[in-house]
Design a protein around this motif. Sequence first.
Motif, PDB file in Angstrom:
ATOM      1  N   THR A 186     -10.435   9.992  -2.018  1.00 31.73           N
ATOM      2  CA  THR A 186      -9.102  10.291  -2.543  1.00 31.73           C
ATOM      3  C   THR A 186      -8.568   9.121  -3.358  1.00 31.73           C
ATOM      4  OG1 THR A 186      -8.603  11.796  -0.725  1.00 31.73           O
ATOM      5  CG2 THR A 186      -6.716  10.853  -1.896  1.00 31.73           C
ATOM      6  N   LEU A 187      -8.751   7.912  -2.867  1.00 36.09           N
ATOM      7  CA  LEU A 187      -8.259   6.731  -3.578  1.00 36.09           C
ATOM      8  C   LEU A 187      -8.993   6.517  -4.900  1.00 36.09           C
ATOM      9  CD1 LEU A 187      -7.767   4.281  -0.570  1.00 36.09           C
ATOM     10  CD2 LEU A 187      -6.034   5.666  -1.740  1.00 36.09           C
ATOM     11  N   VAL A 188     -10.268   6.839  -4.937  1.00 33.82           N
ATOM     12  CA  VAL A 188     -11.031   6.740  -6.188  1.00 33.82           C
ATOM     13  C   VAL A 188     -10.589   7.837  -7.157  1.00 33.82           C
ATOM     14  CG1 VAL A 188     -13.340   6.945  -7.218  1.00 33.82           C
ATOM     15  CG2 VAL A 188     -13.035   5.611  -5.124  1.00 33.82           C
ATOM     16  N   GLU A 189     -10.472   9.063  -6.659  1.00 37.45           N
ATOM     17  CA  GLU A 189     -10.085  10.195  -7.519  1.00 37.45           C
ATOM     18  C   GLU A 189      -8.706  10.004  -8.136  1.00 37.45           C
ATOM     19  OE1 GLU A 189     -10.445  13.564  -4.916  1.00 37.45           O
ATOM     20  OE2 GLU A 189     -12.596  13.769  -5.287  1.00 37.45           O
ATOM     21  N   HIS A 190      -7.807   9.350  -7.414  1.00 37.99           N
ATOM     22  CA  HIS A 190      -6.443   9.136  -7.914  1.00 37.99           C
ATOM     23  C   HIS A 190      -6.292   7.800  -8.642  1.00 37.99           C
ATOM     24  CE1 HIS A 190      -5.559  12.553  -5.317  1.00 37.99           C
ATOM     25  NE2 HIS A 190      -4.497  12.717  -6.088  1.00 37.99           N
ATOM     26  N   ARG A 191      -7.424   7.167  -8.912  1.00 40.55           N
ATOM     27  CA  ARG A 191      -7.475   5.918  -9.679  1.00 40.55           C
ATOM     28  C   ARG A 191      -6.620   4.810  -9.067  1.00 40.55           C
ATOM     29  NH1 ARG A 191      -7.092   6.630 -15.832  1.00 40.55           N
ATOM     30  NH2 ARG A 191      -7.750   4.482 -15.631  1.00 40.55           N
ATOM     31  N   ILE A 192      -6.675   4.731  -7.753  1.00 44.52           N
ATOM     32  CA  ILE A 192      -6.048   3.615  -7.060  1.00 44.52           C
ATOM     33  C   ILE A 192      -7.080   2.488  -6.934  1.00 44.52           C
ATOM     34  CG2 ILE A 192      -5.051   2.843  -4.869  1.00 44.52           C
ATOM     35  CD1 ILE A 192      -3.799   5.690  -4.678  1.00 44.52           C
TER      36      ILE A 192
ATOM     37  N   ALA B  97       0.827  -1.207   0.000  1.00 46.33           N
ATOM     38  CA  ALA B  97       0.000   0.000   0.000  1.00 46.33           C
ATOM     39  C   ALA B  97       0.862   1.258   0.000  1.00 46.33           C
ATOM     40  CB  ALA B  97      -0.947  -0.009   1.192  1.00 46.33           C
ATOM     41  N   ILE B  98       1.928   1.275   0.782  1.00 45.36           N
ATOM     42  CA  ILE B  98       2.791   2.450   0.862  1.00 45.36           C
ATOM     43  C   ILE B  98       3.428   2.759  -0.494  1.00 45.36           C
ATOM     44  CG2 ILE B  98       4.765   1.134   1.716  1.00 45.36           C
ATOM     45  CD1 ILE B  98       3.866   4.760   2.640  1.00 45.36           C
ATOM     46  N   ASP B  99       3.792   1.713  -1.238  1.00 45.07           N
ATOM     47  CA  ASP B  99       4.369   1.908  -2.573  1.00 45.07           C
ATOM     48  C   ASP B  99       3.344   2.504  -3.531  1.00 45.07           C
ATOM     49  OD1 ASP B  99       6.770   0.744  -1.677  1.00 45.07           O
ATOM     50  OD2 ASP B  99       6.020  -1.268  -2.158  1.00 45.07           O
ATOM     51  N   ILE B 100       2.111   2.044  -3.431  1.00 41.39           N
ATOM     52  CA  ILE B 100       1.041   2.573  -4.288  1.00 41.39           C
ATOM     53  C   ILE B 100       0.803   4.040  -3.973  1.00 41.39           C
ATOM     54  CG2 ILE B 100      -1.430   2.414  -4.813  1.00 41.39           C
ATOM     55  CD1 ILE B 100      -1.148  -0.653  -4.278  1.00 41.39           C
ATOM     56  N   LEU B 101       0.714   4.380  -2.691  1.00 41.08           N
ATOM     57  CA  LEU B 101       0.513   5.782  -2.300  1.00 41.08           C
ATOM     58  C   LEU B 101       1.677   6.648  -2.773  1.00 41.08           C
ATOM     59  CD1 LEU B 101      -0.924   5.232   1.287  1.00 41.08           C
ATOM     60  CD2 LEU B 101      -2.165   6.123  -0.710  1.00 41.08           C
ATOM     61  N   ASN B 102       2.905   6.174  -2.597  1.00 44.95           N
ATOM     62  CA  ASN B 102       4.077   6.936  -3.040  1.00 44.95           C
ATOM     63  C   ASN B 102       4.068   7.146  -4.542  1.00 44.95           C
ATOM     64  OD1 ASN B 102       5.137   7.270  -0.465  1.00 44.95           O
ATOM     65  ND2 ASN B 102       6.442   5.460  -0.603  1.00 44.95           N
ATOM     66  N   SER B 103       3.718   6.118  -5.303  1.00 41.42           N
ATOM     67  CA  SER B 103       3.725   6.247  -6.763  1.00 41.42           C
ATOM     68  C   SER B 103       2.666   7.226  -7.260  1.00 41.42           C
ATOM     69  CB  SER B 103       3.537   4.888  -7.434  1.00 41.42           C
ATOM     70  OG  SER B 103       2.222   4.413  -7.245  1.00 41.42           O
ATOM     71  N   HIS B 104       1.641   7.459  -6.451  1.00 41.42           N
ATOM     72  CA  HIS B 104       0.601   8.441  -6.788  1.00 41.42           C
ATOM     73  C   HIS B 104       0.817   9.781  -6.077  1.00 41.42           C
ATOM     74  CE1 HIS B 104      -1.398   4.841  -8.298  1.00 41.42           C
ATOM     75  NE2 HIS B 104      -2.135   5.667  -9.000  1.00 41.42           N
ATOM     76  N   LYS B 105       1.961   9.890  -5.410  1.00 40.65           N
ATOM     77  CA  LYS B 105       2.333  11.113  -4.688  1.00 40.65           C
ATOM     78  C   LYS B 105       1.270  11.532  -3.667  1.00 40.65           C
ATOM     79  CE  LYS B 105       5.275  12.906  -8.389  1.00 40.65           C
ATOM     80  NZ  LYS B 105       5.671  11.647  -8.846  1.00 40.65           N
ATOM     81  N   LEU B 106       0.779  10.522  -2.952  1.00 41.67           N
ATOM     82  CA  LEU B 106      -0.210  10.768  -1.907  1.00 41.67           C
ATOM     83  C   LEU B 106       0.418  10.557  -0.539  1.00 41.67           C
ATOM     84  CD1 LEU B 106      -3.398   9.014  -3.298  1.00 41.67           C
ATOM     85  CD2 LEU B 106      -3.031  11.459  -3.010  1.00 41.67           C
ATOM     86  N   LYS B 107      -0.037  11.366   0.400  1.00 39.97           N
ATOM     87  CA  LYS B 107       0.424  11.250   1.782  1.00 39.97           C
ATOM     88  C   LYS B 107      -0.001   9.898   2.348  1.00 39.97           C
ATOM     89  CE  LYS B 107      -0.113  13.467   6.257  1.00 39.97           C
ATOM     90  NZ  LYS B 107      -0.871  14.454   7.012  1.00 39.97           N
ATOM     91  N   ARG B 108       0.889   9.313   3.101  1.00 43.62           N
ATOM     92  CA  ARG B 108       0.610   8.030   3.740  1.00 43.62           C
ATOM     93  C   ARG B 108      -0.227   8.270   4.989  1.00 43.62           C
ATOM     94  NH1 ARG B 108       4.664   4.751   7.441  1.00 43.62           N
ATOM     95  NH2 ARG B 108       3.431   2.872   7.707  1.00 43.62           N
ATOM     96  N   THR B 109      -1.403   7.631   5.026  1.00 36.76           N
ATOM     97  CA  THR B 109      -2.205   7.632   6.251  1.00 36.76           C
ATOM     98  C   THR B 109      -2.595   6.186   6.531  1.00 36.76           C
ATOM     99  OG1 THR B 109      -4.391   7.866   5.211  1.00 36.76           O
ATOM    100  CG2 THR B 109      -3.176   9.908   5.692  1.00 36.76           C
ATOM    101  N   SER B 110      -2.822   5.877   7.784  1.00 38.81           N
ATOM    102  CA  SER B 110      -3.163   4.498   8.135  1.00 38.81           C
ATOM    103  C   SER B 110      -4.513   4.102   7.534  1.00 38.81           C
ATOM    104  CB  SER B 110      -3.154   4.307   9.646  1.00 38.81           C
ATOM    105  OG  SER B 110      -4.076   5.164  10.271  1.00 38.81           O
ATOM    106  N   CYS B 111      -5.426   5.042   7.404  1.00 38.36           N
ATOM    107  CA  CYS B 111      -6.733   4.739   6.826  1.00 38.36           C
ATOM    108  C   CYS B 111      -6.585   4.391   5.339  1.00 38.36           C
ATOM    109  CB  CYS B 111      -7.687   5.910   7.028  1.00 38.36           C
ATOM    110  SG  CYS B 111      -9.392   5.543   6.549  1.00 38.36           S
ATOM    111  N   ARG B 112      -5.845   5.198   4.587  1.00 38.97           N
ATOM    112  CA  ARG B 112      -5.620   4.922   3.172  1.00 38.97           C
ATOM    113  C   ARG B 112      -4.929   3.577   2.985  1.00 38.97           C
ATOM    114  NH1 ARG B 112      -3.352  10.853   1.220  1.00 38.97           N
ATOM    115  NH2 ARG B 112      -5.332  11.964   1.470  1.00 38.97           N
ATOM    116  N   GLU B 113      -3.905   3.348   3.781  1.00 37.84           N
ATOM    117  CA  GLU B 113      -3.185   2.072   3.690  1.00 37.84           C
ATOM    118  C   GLU B 113      -4.111   0.905   4.010  1.00 37.84           C
ATOM    119  OE1 GLU B 113       0.957   1.559   5.098  1.00 37.84           O
ATOM    120  OE2 GLU B 113       0.726   3.638   5.781  1.00 37.84           O
TER     121      GLU B 113
END
Length: 135
Positions: A56-62, A3-19
């Motif tokens: 945020t995850l939907v908007e960034h196409r994750i 999850a952290i790699d996916i967030l980084n590749s989309h230049k998104l801040k790492r949060t425990s909820c997103r992860e």
Amino acid sequence: MKAIDILNSHKLKRTSCREGIIDIVMEAGQALSENEIRERLTGNYDRTTFYRSFKTLVEHRIIHKIVVDNQVVKYALDNQVTHKSAHAHFYCNTCNTVKCMDDIPVQHYNLPDGYAEEETEVLIKGTCSVCKDQA
């Protein structure tokens, strides 16, 4: 992929909820509804935090939305993340699961002049192999 790699590749801040949301969707093996994701999410997140993270995850196409009908919407990792080509989805009318059908590519249509394709969705509805065997 984590999850952290996916967030980084989309230049998104790492949060425990997103992860947590990404981890749940990755581990599920099938598309899940918002409620199914929220129920599986560990941690004490209020509704606002969950929905902001989810949006945020939907908007960034994750993750992407799979609309079955006006009452059933499921989510899975986006093709941009999985590096899969566009494919059909199968909805089981019996158990209400949605599965990616990676071996069934989405056809591209020749549209008339002036029309531009933005997305094409293929949803096949029927009975999955598990439910068919139980019948």
